[in-house]
Design a protein around this motif. Structure first.
Motif, PDB file in Angstrom:
ATOM      1  N   LEU A 123     -16.261 -45.208 -48.904  1.00  0.00           N
ATOM      2  CA  LEU A 123     -16.607 -46.442 -48.889  1.00  0.00           C
ATOM      3  C   LEU A 123     -18.174 -46.332 -48.601  1.00  0.00           C
ATOM      4  N   LEU A 124     -18.709 -47.284 -49.634  1.00  0.00           N
ATOM      5  CA  LEU A 124     -20.237 -47.448 -49.277  1.00  0.00           C
ATOM      6  C   LEU A 124     -20.479 -48.944 -49.135  1.00  0.00           C
ATOM      7  N   VAL A 125     -21.729 -49.417 -48.251  1.00  0.00           N
ATOM      8  CA  VAL A 125     -22.028 -50.670 -48.124  1.00  0.00           C
ATOM      9  C   VAL A 125     -23.461 -50.771 -48.314  1.00  0.00           C
ATOM     10  N   ILE A 126     -23.998 -51.674 -49.009  1.00  0.00           N
ATOM     11  CA  ILE A 126     -25.276 -51.793 -48.999  1.00  0.00           C
ATOM     12  C   ILE A 126     -25.630 -53.617 -48.893  1.00  0.00           C
ATOM     13  N   ALA A 127     -27.079 -53.784 -48.567  1.00  0.00           N
ATOM     14  CA  ALA A 127     -27.362 -55.251 -48.423  1.00  0.00           C
ATOM     15  C   ALA A 127     -28.888 -55.343 -48.876  1.00  0.00           C
ATOM     16  N   ASP A 128     -29.267 -56.287 -49.597  1.00  0.00           N
ATOM     17  CA  ASP A 128     -30.547 -56.610 -49.859  1.00  0.00           C
ATOM     18  C   ASP A 128     -31.393 -56.612 -48.619  1.00  0.00           C
ATOM     19  N   ASP A 129     -32.631 -56.035 -48.646  1.00  0.00           N
ATOM     20  CA  ASP A 129     -33.392 -55.747 -47.297  1.00  0.00           C
ATOM     21  C   ASP A 129     -34.681 -56.252 -47.616  1.00  0.00           C
ATOM     22  N   GLN A 130     -34.815 -57.031 -48.640  1.00  0.00           N
ATOM     23  CA  GLN A 130     -36.308 -57.525 -49.055  1.00  0.00           C
ATOM     24  C   GLN A 130     -36.041 -59.251 -49.081  1.00  0.00           C
ATOM     25  N   HIS A 131     -35.036 -59.737 -49.140  1.00  0.00           N
ATOM     26  CA  HIS A 131     -34.830 -61.238 -48.961  1.00  0.00           C
ATOM     27  C   HIS A 131     -33.763 -61.549 -48.185  1.00  0.00           C
ATOM     28  N   PRO A 132     -33.969 -62.809 -47.806  1.00  0.00           N
ATOM     29  CA  PRO A 132     -32.829 -63.403 -46.890  1.00  0.00           C
ATOM     30  C   PRO A 132     -31.306 -63.483 -47.764  1.00  0.00           C
ATOM     31  N   THR A 133     -30.248 -63.051 -47.067  1.00  0.00           N
ATOM     32  CA  THR A 133     -29.096 -63.124 -47.852  1.00  0.00           C
ATOM     33  C   THR A 133     -27.875 -63.187 -46.684  1.00  0.00           C
ATOM     34  N   ASP A 134     -26.849 -63.923 -47.436  1.00  0.00           N
ATOM     35  CA  ASP A 134     -25.850 -64.017 -46.324  1.00  0.00           C
ATOM     36  C   ASP A 134     -24.553 -62.968 -46.708  1.00  0.00           C
ATOM     37  N   THR A 135     -24.746 -62.066 -47.879  1.00  0.00           N
ATOM     38  CA  THR A 135     -23.489 -61.309 -48.085  1.00  0.00           C
ATOM     39  C   THR A 135     -24.116 -59.641 -48.121  1.00  0.00           C
ATOM     40  N   ILE A 140     -29.812 -64.307 -43.504  1.00  0.00           N
ATOM     41  CA  ILE A 140     -30.643 -63.499 -42.757  1.00  0.00           C
ATOM     42  C   ILE A 140     -31.455 -62.361 -43.253  1.00  0.00           C
ATOM     43  N   MET A 141     -32.502 -61.780 -42.753  1.00  0.00           N
ATOM     44  CA  MET A 141     -33.082 -60.876 -43.075  1.00  0.00           C
ATOM     45  C   MET A 141     -32.354 -59.473 -42.619  1.00  0.00           C
ATOM     46  N   VAL A 142     -31.748 -58.712 -43.337  1.00  0.00           N
ATOM     47  CA  VAL A 142     -30.873 -57.697 -42.922  1.00  0.00           C
ATOM     48  C   VAL A 142     -31.996 -56.616 -42.503  1.00  0.00           C
ATOM     49  N   LYS A 143     -31.879 -55.861 -41.500  1.00  0.00           N
ATOM     50  CA  LYS A 143     -32.697 -54.879 -40.878  1.00  0.00           C
ATOM     51  C   LYS A 143     -31.912 -53.456 -40.940  1.00  0.00           C
ATOM     52  N   ASN A 144     -30.750 -53.598 -40.993  1.00  0.00           N
ATOM     53  CA  ASN A 144     -30.011 -52.342 -41.049  1.00  0.00           C
ATOM     54  C   ASN A 144     -28.690 -52.328 -40.820  1.00  0.00           C
ATOM     55  N   ILE A 145     -27.886 -51.268 -41.434  1.00  0.00           N
ATOM     56  CA  ILE A 145     -26.258 -51.153 -41.502  1.00  0.00           C
ATOM     57  C   ILE A 145     -26.183 -49.922 -40.647  1.00  0.00           C
ATOM     58  N   ILE A 146     -25.196 -50.051 -39.626  1.00  0.00           N
ATOM     59  CA  ILE A 146     -25.281 -48.575 -38.905  1.00  0.00           C
ATOM     60  C   ILE A 146     -23.671 -48.670 -38.617  1.00  0.00           C
ATOM     61  N   ILE A 147     -23.144 -47.233 -38.372  1.00  0.00           N
ATOM     62  CA  ILE A 147     -21.890 -46.905 -38.204  1.00  0.00           C
ATOM     63  C   ILE A 147     -21.804 -45.971 -37.273  1.00  0.00           C
ATOM     64  N   GLU A 148     -20.597 -45.719 -36.638  1.00  0.00           N
ATOM     65  CA  GLU A 148     -20.336 -44.581 -35.670  1.00  0.00           C
ATOM     66  C   GLU A 148     -21.016 -43.152 -36.245  1.00  0.00           C
ATOM     67  N   PRO A 149     -21.690 -42.201 -35.088  1.00  0.00           N
ATOM     68  CA  PRO A 149     -22.362 -40.999 -35.832  1.00  0.00           C
ATOM     69  C   PRO A 149     -21.594 -40.118 -37.011  1.00  0.00           C
ATOM     70  N   THR A 150     -20.381 -40.317 -36.920  1.00  0.00           N
ATOM     71  CA  THR A 150     -19.554 -39.202 -37.732  1.00  0.00           C
ATOM     72  C   THR A 150     -19.623 -40.076 -39.119  1.00  0.00           C
ATOM     73  N   SER A 151     -19.800 -41.228 -39.244  1.00  0.00           N
ATOM     74  CA  SER A 151     -19.767 -41.851 -40.808  1.00  0.00           C
ATOM     75  C   SER A 151     -18.252 -41.695 -41.207  1.00  0.00           C
ATOM     76  N   THR A 152     -17.197 -41.763 -40.469  1.00  0.00           N
ATOM     77  CA  THR A 152     -15.753 -41.594 -41.064  1.00  0.00           C
ATOM     78  C   THR A 152     -14.711 -42.890 -40.813  1.00  0.00           C
ATOM     79  N   SER A 153     -15.519 -43.619 -39.830  1.00  0.00           N
ATOM     80  CA  SER A 153     -14.522 -45.148 -39.872  1.00  0.00           C
ATOM     81  C   SER A 153     -14.802 -46.017 -41.025  1.00  0.00           C
ATOM     82  N   LEU A 154     -14.019 -47.230 -40.726  1.00  0.00           N
ATOM     83  CA  LEU A 154     -14.156 -48.440 -41.689  1.00  0.00           C
ATOM     84  C   LEU A 154     -15.161 -49.765 -40.797  1.00  0.00           C
TER      85      LEU A 154
END
Length: 449
Positions: A175-187, A208-222
Motif C-alpha cells: 500500500l502506497l499513500v501520497i499527497a500534494d505537498d506544494q498546494h492546499p488539498t483535501d484529498t 490543508i497544506m500537507v506537511k507529512n504522512i507517517i506510519i508506525e516504524p516498521t511500515s507494515t500496518s494499514l
C-alpha cells in the motif's frame, strides 16, 4: 562534491531492505573543475565577513550558488565501488516521451532539497519513492518536478504523478499513500498496485497544506497519520492531524506465500540486480525475496514474514574496486596508478614496504574487494605477499653473520696459499704419530684324524 544541507545532512542514502545500493547527489565534476578556485575564494570572503562585518564581496558572481544548478544524481549497486547515472524512463505518467536536449537522466531530490527526499523502508525491499525530474541536471523548479517510483531497487523507474508529493509506504510495500505537498488539498491518493493506478480519498472538509504522512516504524500496518496546516479566517495557521485506516476497505488477505510463482499464489520470487543483463548478484550474493505480485488486490498483514534465500556468486571485475593509489574510468578498464600530481601514492610508493615491517607485507595488484562482498572463486585480485626486509634487531644479526662468514673465508684462503704453515703442520702431525705394533704369531697344532 556531495551535496549537503545547511545543517550538514548529506544527500547520501542507503536503499533500505537491500545490501550495497546507495543514492547520492553531487555537483558535476566538470563544473567543479572550472569553478573550484572561485568557490574557495568565496568561502574565504564569507569567513572574513563573519569576522569583519564591513567586509564586502569583491565580485557579484556567486559560484557556490551557481553550483546548485549543476547537481546530478547517481546510484551505486556495489557499495560505492562504482557510481553511475540513473536511467530515465522513456515516457511520463501521461504516456508522452520525455524531451531531452542533451543527456537524459533521472535526477532526484535528497534531504538538502526543497522537496520530499528519496525514500525507502526495510519492510518493502526494492520500492523507492522520490521527487525529481528527467534532464541533464537536477531541477529546483516546482513546475518541472514529478513523483517517481522504482520497484527493483533503483534499476528502472517510472513517473507515477506530475508534481511533487509527500509519501509513505505501508503493508510491507503493498500500500502506497501520497499527497500534494506544494498546494492546499483535501484529498490523498493511495495505490494497491505499486503506482500503476491511484484512487483518491477525501480526508478533510477544508483544504490543508500537507506537511507529512507517517506510519508506525516498521511500515507494515494499514493505519496512517496525515498532518499539516490550515489557515483560519483571521489568517492564522492551525495544525491539522488526520488518522486514516485502510483496513476498513475490506481487501482480502493474500494467499499462499509459501508457494511463490505458482498460479494459485499471490506472491512471486524476486532478486535485486544491478541492471547488467541477467546478473542478479549484489555484493557477491544472490538474494531471493518473496513479495506480493504487483497486479493482485490483497494485503499482506502485519504478521507477514518475508522469506529470503541466499546463493553465493562467482567473483567478477564488478566485485572489485580500485585500491588506494589506483583509478579506472570504468569496469571494462584496468585499475592504473594515479598521476604523480595526485596526493595519493603513485606506483613506486604502493610497492614500498611499510615502516616497522614485521614478517610479511602485501603488494597490491591495484584492486581490492568491495567491503562486505562475499563472492567466491572466479576473478581473483588477491595481493602479492612478500617477506619483510631485515630491520632493527634482525638487521644487526644479519651484519654479524655476514662478518663471520667473511672471516671464515679469509682464513681458508690464508691456509691454502701459506706453504710453510702447511709444512709445519705436517711435521707436527708426523712427530706425534704412534708406532704401529706387530701382531703376535699364534701357532696352532694340526692333528690329523
Amino acid at each position: 562534491h556531495n551535496i549537503r544541507s545547511y545543517d550538514n545532512q548529506c544527500d547520501f542514502e542507503r536503499v533500505l531492505g537491500l545490501d550495497g545500493i546507495y543514492i547520492a547527489n553531487s555537483i558535476s565534476s566538470e563544473f567543479m573543475d572550472n569553478n573550484l578556485e572561485e568557490i574557495d575564494r568565496e568561502e574565504i570572503e564569507e569567513a572574513d565577513r563573519m569576522v569583519e562585518p564591513k567586509h564586502k564581496r569583491s565580485k557579484t558572481y556567486n559560484a557556490e550558488k551557481s553550483a546548485r544548478n549543476y547537481v546530478k544524481t547517481q546510484i551505486t549497486f556495489n557499495k560505492g565501488g562504482t557510481w553511475e547515472d540513473i536511467k530515465a524512463p522513456q515516457r511520463d505518467s501521461e504516456g508522452k516521451l520525455f524531451d531531452c536536449d542533451n543527456e537524459c537522466y533521472l535526477h532526484l531530490h535528497g534531504i538538502s532539497g526543497d522537496f520530499p527526499p528519496f525514500y525507502t523502508v526495510d519492510s518493502a525491499a526494492g520500492i523507492i519513492l522520490a521527487n525529481g525530474n528527467v534532464g541533464e541536471y537536477l531541477s529546483h523548479d516546482s513546475e518541472e518536478i514529478s513523483t517517481f517510483l522504482s520497484r527493483d531497487g533503483g534499476v528502472s523507474w517510472f513517473e507515477v504523478r506530475k508534481g511533487s508529493h509527500i509519501y509513505e509506504i505501508g503493508d510491507h510495500g503493498a500500500l502506497l499513500v501520497i499527497a500534494d505537498d506544494q498546494h492546499p488539498t483535501d484529498t490523498i491518493l493511495y495505490s494497491w498496485d505499486e503506482g500503476m493506478t491511484w484512487q483518491e480519498l477525501r480526508i478533510t472538509s477544508e483544504k490543508i497544506m500537507v506537511k507529512n504522512i507517517i506510519i508506525e516504524p516498521t511500515s507494515t500496518s494499514l493505519h496512517f497519520v496525515v498532518y499539516g496546516e490550515s489557515m483560519t479566517k483571521k489568517g492564522k495557521k492551525r495544525g491539522v492531524v488526520v488518522g486514516v485506516n485502510f483496513s476498513t476497505l475490506n481487501e482480502r488477505r493474500c494467499n499462499n506465500p509459501e508457494e511463490p510463482d505458482s498460479p494459485n499464489s499471490d506472491y512471486e520470487k524476486w532478486s535485486p540486480s544491478d541492471g547488467r543483463g541477467n546478473h542478479s548478484c549484489l555484493l557477491g550474493k544472490k538474494m531471493i525475496y518473496v513479495r506480493r505480485k504487483r497486479e493482485v488486490d490483497c494485503f499482506n498483514g502485519q504478521d507477514f514474514e518475508r522469506k529470503t534465500l541466499v546463493e553465493y556468486c562467482t567473483c567478477s571485475n564488478y566485485d572489485y574496486e580500485c585500491d588506494e593509489g589506483f583509478t579506472r574510468p570504468s569496469h571494462s578498464e584496468a585499475c592504473t596508478p594515479l598521476d604523480p600530481d595526485h596526493k595519493l601514492p603513485a606506483e613506486g610508493d604502493v610497492h614500498k614496504p611499510p615502516e616497522n615491517c614485521h614478517g610479511y607485507f602485501s603488494i597490491s595488484k591495484g584492486y581490492r574487494k568491495v567491503p562486505g562482498n562475499v563472492c567466491i572463486n572466479g576473478v581473483k585480485y588477491d595481493p602479492i605477499i612478500v617477506p619483510c626486509p631485515y630491520s632493527g634487531f634482525f638487521s644487526s644479526l644479519g651484519i654479524i653473520f655476514f662478518i663471520l662468514i667473511l672471516l671464515v673465508l679469509f682464513g681458508l684462503v690464508f691456509l691454502a696459499f701459506n706453504n710453510s704453515f702447511v709444512d709445519s703442520v705436517k711435521d707436527f702431525v708426523d712427530k706425534n704419530k704412534r708406532p704401529v705394533k706387530e701382531p703376535k704369531t699364534k701357532y696352532i697344532d694340526i692333528v690329523s684324524i
